[in-house]
Write an enzyme that holds these catalytic residues in place. Structure first.
Site, PDB file in Angstrom:
ATOM      1  N   GLU A 205       0.816  -1.221   0.000  1.00 28.21           N
ATOM      2  CA  GLU A 205       0.000   0.000   0.000  1.00 28.21           C
ATOM      3  C   GLU A 205       0.847   1.269   0.000  1.00 28.21           C
ATOM      4  O   GLU A 205       0.325   2.369  -0.134  1.00 28.21           O
ATOM      5  CB  GLU A 205      -0.924   0.025   1.224  1.00 28.21           C
ATOM      6  N   LYS A 337     -14.609   0.981  -5.363  1.00 21.53           N
ATOM      7  CA  LYS A 337     -13.552   0.255  -6.065  1.00 21.53           C
ATOM      8  C   LYS A 337     -14.176  -0.458  -7.268  1.00 21.53           C
ATOM      9  O   LYS A 337     -14.944  -1.403  -7.078  1.00 21.53           O
ATOM     10  CB  LYS A 337     -12.893  -0.773  -5.135  1.00 21.53           C
TER      11      LYS A 337
END
Length: 418
Positions: A205, A337
């Site tokens: 991430e 998403k």
């Protein structure tokens, strides 16, 4: 201008895992491509990715997905002018399952994004402009970024219960200043961690993942890093956390594991309330499990008037789940998403539903990313308001932030020319 060929390709994402790229070839020879990401931490309500299974590439190959793209979807697109909505509807019909399990959500999304880009090209539009048009928007706007700084949770195993610690330059004057703030805090935090003798290796991430005693120690380090900013900017920065509480939840006992203790939903909400009293926290994502609707409702009732309560695993970019969540006051914001639902059209429906019901939205990347910048166009065109694209490092994250810089300049220049 019509599509003359549809080509699938197995490529590899930022974790070195297989993913799919779709290339559309148009009548004039122009090629338009799209790549899809993949998440490591996934909601049980997400549409289904299609993987090959077997021994090759640990079963994660996407050759079946490519076969579906070229042999089932391709013939329905070839010879036609790109039309996102009509072609998404056709692909959903071809799949015929409630969770995209026949063709694969990754297969559909690769084709859907490519069609979106191709339609924009043919109409001499930027992709974000087409998205704005499809959203019936008169104007578009750049999102506020949520920059990833520290990572914990089940995958990392560094004594942190919280998956993501983020900062939001909510008071920045523009995106460029937001990015400058994010970069400054990121490197300041790195210096702080180095002085403490902690690891500065970064995760998928883009955040650091040192071992801490508890979550408060991580928050203290972030607060100290914010203090490296010019004094005039410090108050413009707030903190967001993504708990990923589904991974802490025992659905049998209906309790949460928190630093070795078993907690009820109400007790965990009390932990969050204590953190809010100490730190400038603006947003809590997935503070309750996707399976704990009552806990989500209690949390929103308790904290929703003062901060952003975000559903990700809870909603999975599914308009039906978002609608139910709104009706039952389960959150006041939703993560969006595209690969959770499988097509651009359905993603836009979710965004529009949130806007019409005054629910904040955060367009988000996945941990297994590519250099495709489509989520930037999505966030701008739909005026989503917020974007998560990872930490201020690694190419797959920075390519999206740099795209936002470029588009901000283009939008500013266009407004000055009018």
């Amino acid at each position: 201008m019509k599509i003359t060929n549809v080509i699938g390709r197995e490529i590899f994402d930022s974790r070195g895992m297989p993913t799919i790229e779709c290339t559309l070839i148009l009548e004039n020879g122009v090629q338009v491509s799209a790549c899809v990401p993949s998440g490591l931490s996934r909601s049980s309500y997400e549409a289904s990715e299609l993987r090959d299974g077997g021994h090759r590439l640990m079963g994660a190959g996407v050759l079946r997905s490519i076969e579906n793209l070229e042999q089932i979807i391709g013939p329905e697109l070839i010879g036609k002018t790109p039309d996102l909505v009509a072609m998404d509807i056709k692909m959903i019909d071809l799949d015929g399952t409630p969770n995209k399990s026949f063709l694969g959500s990754n297969t559909l999304l690769a084709a859907s994004i490519a069609v979106c880009k191709a339609q924009a090209y043919i109409n001499e539009m930027e992709t974000y402009e087409l998205i704005g048009y499809l959203c019936n928007a008169d104007t578009v706007s750049l999102p506020f970024p949520l920059f990833n700084l520290i990572n914990g949770g089940k995958q990392i195993q560094n004594n942190l219960m919280i998956q993501e610690f983020l900062i939001v330059p909510a008071g920045a004057q523009n995106f460029r200043q937001s990015l400058e703030i994010g970069v400054t805090i990121f490197h300041s935090l790195k210096r702080i961690l180095t002085k403490l003798g902690k690891s500065t290796m970064v995760t998928d991430e883009g955040g650091f993942a040192p071992i801490f005693e508890d979550d408060r120690q991580a928050l203290d380090c972030i607060v100290n890093a914010i203090e490296y900013l010019d004094e005039s900017l410090q108050d413009s920065v707030v903190i967001g956390i993504n708990v990923g509480a589904s991974q802490l939840y025992d659905h049998v006992t209906k309790t949460y594991r928190w630093h070795g203790k078993s907690m009820t939903s109400q007790e965990l909400i009390g932990v969050y309330a204590e953190l809010l009293d100490t730190y400038p926290i603006y947003s809590i994502e997935d503070g309750m499990s996707e399976l704990d609707s009552h806990g989500c409702q209690m949390m929103t009732n308790a904290l929703g008037d003062s901060i952003q309560i975000v559903g990700d695993d809870l909603f999975a970019t599914n308009i039906e789940r978002i609608a139910a969540g709104i009706d039952n006051n389960l959150a006041n914001a939703a993560v969006i998403k595209p690969n959770q639902i499988g097509t651009v059209s359905e993603t836009l429906q979710a965004l529009r539903w949130c806007r019409e019901n005054e629910i904040n939205t955060i367009v988000s990347h996945r941990s297994g990313e590519t250099n495709d910048t489509f989520i930037v166009d999505l966030a701008i065109g739909a005026s989503a308001g917020q974007i998560k694209a990872g930490g201020c490092c690694r190419g797959e994250h920075m390519v999206k932030y740099n795209a936002l810089l470029r588009l901000e300049d283009e939008l500013m220049n266009a407004s000055q020319d009018q």
